[in-house]
Design a protein around this motif. Structure first.
Motif, PDB file in Angstrom:
ATOM      1  N   LEU A 167       0.843  -1.078   0.017  1.00 50.44           N
ATOM      2  CA  LEU A 167      -0.144  -0.075   0.082  1.00 50.44           C
ATOM      3  C   LEU A 167       1.028   1.362   0.150  1.00 50.44           C
ATOM      4  N   GLU A 168       1.957   1.195   0.753  1.00 48.45           N
ATOM      5  CA  GLU A 168       2.759   2.378   0.879  1.00 48.45           C
ATOM      6  C   GLU A 168       3.594   2.733  -0.504  1.00 48.45           C
ATOM      7  N   ILE A 169       3.795   1.718  -1.158  1.00 50.86           N
ATOM      8  CA  ILE A 169       4.386   1.907  -2.594  1.00 50.86           C
ATOM      9  C   ILE A 169       3.407   2.170  -3.634  1.00 50.86           C
ATOM     10  N   PRO A 178      -4.089  10.994  -9.573  1.00 53.83           N
ATOM     11  CA  PRO A 178      -5.276  10.231  -8.968  1.00 53.83           C
ATOM     12  C   PRO A 178      -5.493   9.185  -9.766  1.00 53.83           C
ATOM     13  N   ARG A 179      -4.677   8.801 -11.026  1.00 52.32           N
ATOM     14  CA  ARG A 179      -5.018   7.863 -11.929  1.00 52.32           C
ATOM     15  C   ARG A 179      -4.771   6.546 -11.338  1.00 52.32           C
ATOM     16  N   ILE A 180      -5.541   5.885 -10.626  1.00 45.98           N
ATOM     17  CA  ILE A 180      -5.460   4.541 -10.034  1.00 45.98           C
ATOM     18  C   ILE A 180      -6.976   3.670 -10.050  1.00 45.98           C
ATOM     19  N   PHE A 193      -1.999 -14.013   6.901  1.00 48.10           N
ATOM     20  CA  PHE A 193      -0.764 -14.358   7.554  1.00 48.10           C
ATOM     21  C   PHE A 193       0.273 -13.706   6.660  1.00 48.10           C
ATOM     22  N   ARG A 194      -0.052 -13.124   5.517  1.00 46.52           N
ATOM     23  CA  ARG A 194       1.080 -12.484   4.697  1.00 46.52           C
ATOM     24  C   ARG A 194       0.870 -10.824   4.876  1.00 46.52           C
ATOM     25  N   GLY A 195       0.188 -10.692   5.927  1.00 47.34           N
ATOM     26  CA  GLY A 195       0.087  -9.076   6.544  1.00 47.34           C
ATOM     27  C   GLY A 195      -0.907  -8.319   5.620  1.00 47.34           C
ATOM     28  N   ALA A 196      -1.617  -9.008   4.692  1.00 48.19           N
ATOM     29  CA  ALA A 196      -2.826  -8.336   4.130  1.00 48.19           C
ATOM     30  C   ALA A 196      -4.018  -8.133   5.154  1.00 48.19           C
ATOM     31  N   SER A 197      -4.991  -7.256   4.905  1.00 42.40           N
ATOM     32  CA  SER A 197      -6.011  -6.859   5.492  1.00 42.40           C
ATOM     33  C   SER A 197      -7.184  -6.499   4.858  1.00 42.40           C
ATOM     34  N   PRO A 198      -8.364  -6.716   4.935  1.00 41.85           N
ATOM     35  CA  PRO A 198      -9.519  -6.023   4.283  1.00 41.85           C
ATOM     36  C   PRO A 198      -9.872  -4.609   4.399  1.00 41.85           C
ATOM     37  N   ARG A 199      -9.079  -4.088   5.754  1.00 34.90           N
ATOM     38  CA  ARG A 199      -9.324  -2.727   5.928  1.00 34.90           C
ATOM     39  C   ARG A 199      -8.751  -1.711   4.992  1.00 34.90           C
ATOM     40  N   TYR A 207      -6.897   6.767   1.425  1.00 30.93           N
ATOM     41  CA  TYR A 207      -5.721   6.659   1.062  1.00 30.93           C
ATOM     42  C   TYR A 207      -5.293   7.286  -0.342  1.00 30.93           C
ATOM     43  N   PHE A 208      -6.465   7.081  -1.239  1.00 29.33           N
ATOM     44  CA  PHE A 208      -6.464   7.655  -2.472  1.00 29.33           C
ATOM     45  C   PHE A 208      -7.548   8.847  -2.790  1.00 29.33           C
ATOM     46  N   ALA A 209      -7.036   9.945  -2.886  1.00 28.05           N
ATOM     47  CA  ALA A 209      -8.170  11.199  -3.280  1.00 28.05           C
ATOM     48  C   ALA A 209      -9.077  10.936  -4.260  1.00 28.05           C
ATOM     49  N   ASN A 210     -10.164  11.131  -4.140  1.00 25.76           N
ATOM     50  CA  ASN A 210     -11.256  11.387  -5.425  1.00 25.76           C
ATOM     51  C   ASN A 210     -11.663   9.855  -5.936  1.00 25.76           C
TER      52      ASN A 210
END
Length: 612
Positions: A167-169, A178-180, A193-199, A207-210
């Protein structure tokens, strides 16, 4: 056809970059290696190689279990990866996942620091390093803006599976753009167990505007009756499960999902086998049926029953191509050809030779070292020491060993594929001497050689195979019981993304599904709920959930424990299922190009040192 070819060759299409996070990270770092302080020929090691290196580092530090037991190499590697990917302090991670040794976090932190330093010295990156170095470059003010500017738009699929580091990347690459587009399903977030989260998916607008959200609720796979079960499970969740699924169109031949009660595991196996054969007689191929379970060992009794009835099956979760020993041997040789400092590759290649164990390997590697204890930077330097290395090796392997050593050296401007073929040929005698089924294994290695035809260096090929492994041509997970048709046995994790006409979910009892290992936290329990949901939604027409009422402690005895049906089978969920007692009750239980340069290694080591 000509139009498709023209599109593929267009400049716009050729600018598209795609792959997993790790493979795109690898592509990026190959391009900007100098900018992050990496050598051009850096190597990439997989999880098992990383665990082996962790073990070597621990041994060199003489960190051993004395008064208290310390984690083994695989547990250490898992702790390291979870700490890196969640950015949590090592103390917190160990308290949650290895509480039995949580007070040893300082010793473990010492091992991790030495592990990071050793990888840097050897010119190696593991999977976590690929992301760490990508983040270091993406968050740099100058280098990061260049990387961000190289992407017009970013599309992330399966966003519910990203971890904090990934996510930080993304946030760094889209800091001023904003193009994502994010595609995900919080109901299928099953990789905690891999550090993923539905949050991260649920909070994506933060995290991402608009960012705008489009919810897709039409399901093109499962019947309405099966979706009713899945939606009922979803409604019991305290949060998440944003979509309420509905079928696209009525599915012919769909049946009401079953809840099958069984006296014990033996009767469960008989009931599953009965239903598999019943559906088969109704015209459903075995390959269109799957038995899903929470953990790999849950299918043990069923495998016995299927074997007894001569029902062929394949079990997902066997040995992957990359994990096959002979493939790892050639990949190690590829890494070594570009980077003679790769101590892990030397360690593997030497031990492939008959009569050479860990002690002899260490002596051979020590002979190759320079006065400052570093391994040579080139094979030209190492050649002068080969006679001394031979003195350490058994007499019968010296000739073949010399041939392999010669093959590792590049000859002039030799094409990469030709170099790879020479290495494969020189490695062949050791493969034949070390493994059964040598012909199929050598065929696998031939496929790896072919993968080199468009590459510019062998270390790149090795990294790509680690990141995107192909399928094996050999049958290395043991001979599956396959004839013209077969049933699929699979853990739910391995079945994600697949679909079958009929799905049999077994061991739907508390302690098994949900797993008792996940009941220590609310997050763990909710991930188990999502995993159960994924299992249900693999089915198209037929779904059966099996609930054993007791488990025998020993096969053949009457010593047993009673269990409760899975807590995910609430009263509301049961209203969507047809209750069916097992039809086997009469049977008795059997006994059976960037100019900006940043100090990547220092940045990464500094970031990690804060965690331990």
């Amino acid at each position: 056809m000509g139009r498709v070819r023209a599109l593929r060759n267009s400049a716009h299409v050729q600018r598209v970059v795609g792959g997993t996070f790790h493979s795109v990270a690898h592509q990026t770092l190959r391009r900007v290696h100098a900018g992050v302080g990496l050598s051009e020929n850096f190597g990439v090691i997989d999880q098992s190689d990383a665990a082996d290196l962790m073990d070597l580092v621990r041994s060199d530090l003489r960190v051993v279990s004395n008064e208290r037991r310390l984690p083994k190499k695989n547990t250490l590697a898992a702790l390291y990866s979870r700490t890196v990917n969640t950015s949590l302090a090592l103390r917190e991670v160990m308290a949650e996942h290895t509480p039995w040794c949580a007070d040893s976090h300082e010793q473990v932190g010492t091992i991790f620091s030495a592990f990071v330093a050793r990888k840097s010295k050897l010119g190696l990156l593991d999977f976590d390093d690929l992301l760490l170095y990508w983040r270091a470059s993406a968050t740099d003010q100058t280098l990061g803006s260049k990387l961000a500017g190289s992407y017009d738009h970013i599309l992330v699929d399966e966003f519910q599976d990203v971890n904090l580091l990934q996510l930080e990347i993304l946030m760094a690459l889209r800091k001023h753009d904003p193009r994502i587009t994010l595609v995900g399903d919080d109901a299928q977030a099953i990789y905690g167990f891999r550090g993923a989260s539905p949050r991260f998916l649920l909070d994506a607008p933060d995290y991402f505007a608009n960012l705008s959200t489009i919810t897709l609720e039409v399901n093109y796979r499962s019947s309405g009756a099966i979706l009713d079960v899945a939606n009922a499970v979803a409604r019991d969740a305290p949060e998440g499960f944003c979509a309420v699924l509905r079928e696209h169109a009525p599915i012919l031949g769909a049946c009401t999902p079953l809840l099958v009660h069984c006296n014990d595991e033996r009767q469960q196996s008989e009931a599953v086998a009965d239903r598999i054969l019943e559906l088969y007689e109704q015209g459903m191929l075995l390959q269109q049926q799957a038995v899903l379970f929470r953990a790999a060992h849950h299918s043990a009794d069923l495998e016995i029953e299927l074997s007894r009835r001569r029902i062929p099956f394949v079990k997902y979760g066997g040995l992957r191509y990359l994990e096959a020993a002979h493939v790892k041997d050639l990949l190690a040789a590829f890494r070594l050809a570009d980077n003679p400092r790769d101590e892990m590759a030397w360690f593997r290649i030497f031990q492939l030779m008959p009569g050479v164990g860990p002690a002899r390997t260490r002596r051979a590697i020590d002979v190759l070292r320079d006065n400052d204890r570093s391994l040579p930077l080139s094979f030209e330097t190492a050649k002068f020491k080969w006679p001394d290395v031979e003195a350490v090796l058994p007499l019968e392997v010296r000739v073949a060993g010399a041939a392999l050593f010669d093959a590792l050296s590049l000859k002039g401007h030799e094409p990469v594929m030709a170099h790879a073929q020479r290495i494969r040929d020189a490695l062949a005698p050791f493969i034949i001497a070390s493994y059964d089924d040598a012909s199929s294994r050598l065929e696998d290695l031939g496929a790896l050689v072919l993968a080199c035809h468009e590459s510019t260096r062998l270390s790149t090929v090795a990294a790509e195979q680690v990141l995107e492994p192909p399928s094996s041509t050999g049958d290395l997970a043991g001979p599956p019981m396959v004839d013209e048709d077969w049933v699929v046995l699979s853990t739910v994790h391995s079945a994600k993304g697949l679909e079958f006409d009929a799905v049999h979910v077994i061991h739907a009892a508390d302690g098994n599904f949900p797993s008792d290992m996940a009941l220590g936290s609310r997050e763990g329990l909710e991930e188990e709920r999502r995993l159960f949901y994924v299992a249900l939604t693999r089915a198209r027409r037929n779904l059966a959930i099996y609930v054993p009422l007791r488990y025998h402690h020993h096969r053949g005895g009457d010593n047993h424990s009673w269990v409760q049906p899975s807590r995910f089978l609430s009263d509301k969920v049961r209203t969507t299922l047809l209750d069916e007692p097992s039809r086997n009750v009469s049977r008795q239980s059997q006994s059976d190009e960037v100019n900006v340069v940043i100090d990547g290694p220092s940045i990464v080591e500094s970031q990690l040192s804060k965690l331990w």
